[in-house]
Motif scaffolding. Structure first.
Motif, PDB file in Angstrom:
ATOM      1  N   ASN A 118      33.846  33.705  24.676  1.00 42.49           N
ATOM      2  CA  ASN A 118      35.282  33.670  24.905  1.00 42.49           C
ATOM      3  C   ASN A 118      35.746  34.971  25.563  1.00 42.49           C
ATOM      4  O   ASN A 118      36.533  34.949  26.514  1.00 42.49           O
ATOM      5  N   TYR A 119      35.279  36.114  25.062  1.00 40.95           N
ATOM      6  CA  TYR A 119      35.627  37.404  25.665  1.00 40.95           C
ATOM      7  C   TYR A 119      35.212  37.408  27.143  1.00 40.95           C
ATOM      8  O   TYR A 119      35.987  37.827  28.003  1.00 40.95           O
ATOM      9  N   ASN A 120      34.008  36.940  27.425  1.00 37.88           N
ATOM     10  CA  ASN A 120      33.514  36.936  28.802  1.00 37.88           C
ATOM     11  C   ASN A 120      34.357  36.033  29.696  1.00 37.88           C
ATOM     12  O   ASN A 120      34.670  36.393  30.837  1.00 37.88           O
ATOM     13  N   ARG A 121      34.744  34.857  29.187  1.00 42.99           N
ATOM     14  CA  ARG A 121      35.582  33.939  29.977  1.00 42.99           C
ATOM     15  C   ARG A 121      36.949  34.562  30.261  1.00 42.99           C
ATOM     16  O   ARG A 121      37.433  34.530  31.396  1.00 42.99           O
ATOM     17  N   VAL A 122      37.559  35.116  29.227  1.00 44.26           N
ATOM     18  CA  VAL A 122      38.886  35.718  29.396  1.00 44.26           C
ATOM     19  C   VAL A 122      38.801  36.912  30.341  1.00 44.26           C
ATOM     20  O   VAL A 122      39.647  37.086  31.220  1.00 44.26           O
ATOM     21  N   SER A 123      37.777  37.721  30.181  1.00 43.27           N
ATOM     22  CA  SER A 123      37.593  38.893  31.033  1.00 43.27           C
ATOM     23  C   SER A 123      37.432  38.479  32.494  1.00 43.27           C
ATOM     24  O   SER A 123      38.042  39.069  33.396  1.00 43.27           O
ATOM     25  N   GLU A 124      36.644  37.451  32.724  1.00 42.29           N
ATOM     26  CA  GLU A 124      36.421  36.964  34.082  1.00 42.29           C
ATOM     27  C   GLU A 124      37.710  36.399  34.681  1.00 42.29           C
ATOM     28  O   GLU A 124      38.045  36.664  35.839  1.00 42.29           O
ATOM     29  N   LYS A 125      38.448  35.638  33.894  1.00 40.40           N
ATOM     30  CA  LYS A 125      39.707  35.042  34.368  1.00 40.40           C
ATOM     31  C   LYS A 125      40.714  36.141  34.721  1.00 40.40           C
ATOM     32  O   LYS A 125      41.388  36.068  35.745  1.00 40.40           O
ATOM     33  N   HIS A 126      40.795  37.166  33.869  1.00 44.22           N
ATOM     34  CA  HIS A 126      41.712  38.271  34.146  1.00 44.22           C
ATOM     35  C   HIS A 126      41.277  39.051  35.389  1.00 44.22           C
ATOM     36  O   HIS A 126      42.117  39.497  36.166  1.00 44.22           O
ATOM     37  N   ALA A 127      39.965  39.220  35.569  1.00 48.59           N
ATOM     38  CA  ALA A 127      39.468  39.956  36.735  1.00 48.59           C
ATOM     39  C   ALA A 127      39.876  39.250  38.025  1.00 48.59           C
ATOM     40  O   ALA A 127      40.197  39.908  39.021  1.00 48.59           O
ATOM     41  N   GLU A 128      39.885  37.920  38.015  1.00 52.06           N
ATOM     42  CA  GLU A 128      40.318  37.166  39.189  1.00 52.06           C
ATOM     43  C   GLU A 128      41.773  37.481  39.542  1.00 52.06           C
ATOM     44  O   GLU A 128      42.176  37.361  40.691  1.00 52.06           O
ATOM     45  N   GLN A 129      42.547  37.892  38.533  1.00 50.36           N
ATOM     46  CA  GLN A 129      43.962  38.218  38.745  1.00 50.36           C
ATOM     47  C   GLN A 129      44.175  39.715  38.947  1.00 50.36           C
ATOM     48  O   GLN A 129      45.304  40.183  39.036  1.00 50.36           O
ATOM     49  N   GLY A 130      43.068  40.478  38.976  1.00 51.85           N
ATOM     50  CA  GLY A 130      43.181  41.913  39.190  1.00 51.85           C
ATOM     51  C   GLY A 130      43.448  42.696  37.917  1.00 51.85           C
ATOM     52  O   GLY A 130      43.911  43.833  37.978  1.00 51.85           O
ATOM     53  N   ILE A 131      43.155  42.105  36.770  1.00 49.08           N
ATOM     54  CA  ILE A 131      43.412  42.763  35.485  1.00 49.08           C
ATOM     55  C   ILE A 131      42.082  43.063  34.817  1.00 49.08           C
ATOM     56  O   ILE A 131      41.243  42.180  34.651  1.00 49.08           O
TER      57      ILE A 131
END
Length: 176
Positions: A118-131
């Protein structure tokens, strides 16, 4: 993550990837009665901001520290689990020797692996948004720890000033 990627996330519906106003957006604004000069001014200001962010990306890239879920494990969890969430074989043997069931150990591992995924998914999703999700989480933890110290210091001062016990942030008997 680049500043340009963040800029495009904010303005991508109206602007092309090169920072220019999309033609259909210009047409919509004209159709709604916007002044052509105002549209051009808006497009120039946004393009100037885009160019500045691009220049900064090229000359002074933002640091992007990489945190993993393991960085947020407690000391005890680091003893029990590997970075991927699987149980440490040494811990498994200790737990079995103490009488902890294999079923419970499997459940612990399943939950921790889910947490890591879950951490990895959220981290990846946020990275796509520049976060940078990990850095954001870490800043929160650091902020919480400094806030605690500051609140505790304030409580010590409040106790010296004989403040009402009900107004204190902590129970005075558990803090000191």
């Amino acid at each position: 993550m680049s500043r340009i990627k963040r800029w495009l996330n904010m303005h991508g519906k109206e602007f092309n990837a090169d920072g220019t106003l999309k033609d259909e957006v210009r047409q919509q604004k004209l159709f709604r009665g916007s002044d052509p000069g105002a549209i051009d001014s808006y497009a120039r200001r946004c393009k100037a901001e885009y160019d500045e962010w691009k220049r900064l990306d090229e000359t002074d890239p933002e640091p992007w520290p990489v945190y993993t879920a393991y960085d947020f494990f407690t000391a005890e969890e680091k003893r029990q689990f590997n970075p991927d969430g699987s149980l440490n074989p040494k811990y498994v043997q200790e737990a079995l020797d103490k009488g902890i069931s294999e079923g419970w150990l499997e459940e612990m591992e399943r939950r921790k692996k889910f947490e890591v995924d879950n951490y990895n998914r959220v981290s990846e999703k946020h990275a796509e948004q520049g976060i940078n999700f990990g850095a954001w989480q870490m800043r929160g933890r650091i902020g919480n720890s400094t806030t605690y110290v500051q609140r505790r210091q304030q409580m010590e001062q409040d106790l010296r000033n004989f403040e009402d016990v009900d107004s204190l942030p902590f129970d005075k008997d558990t803090v000191f």
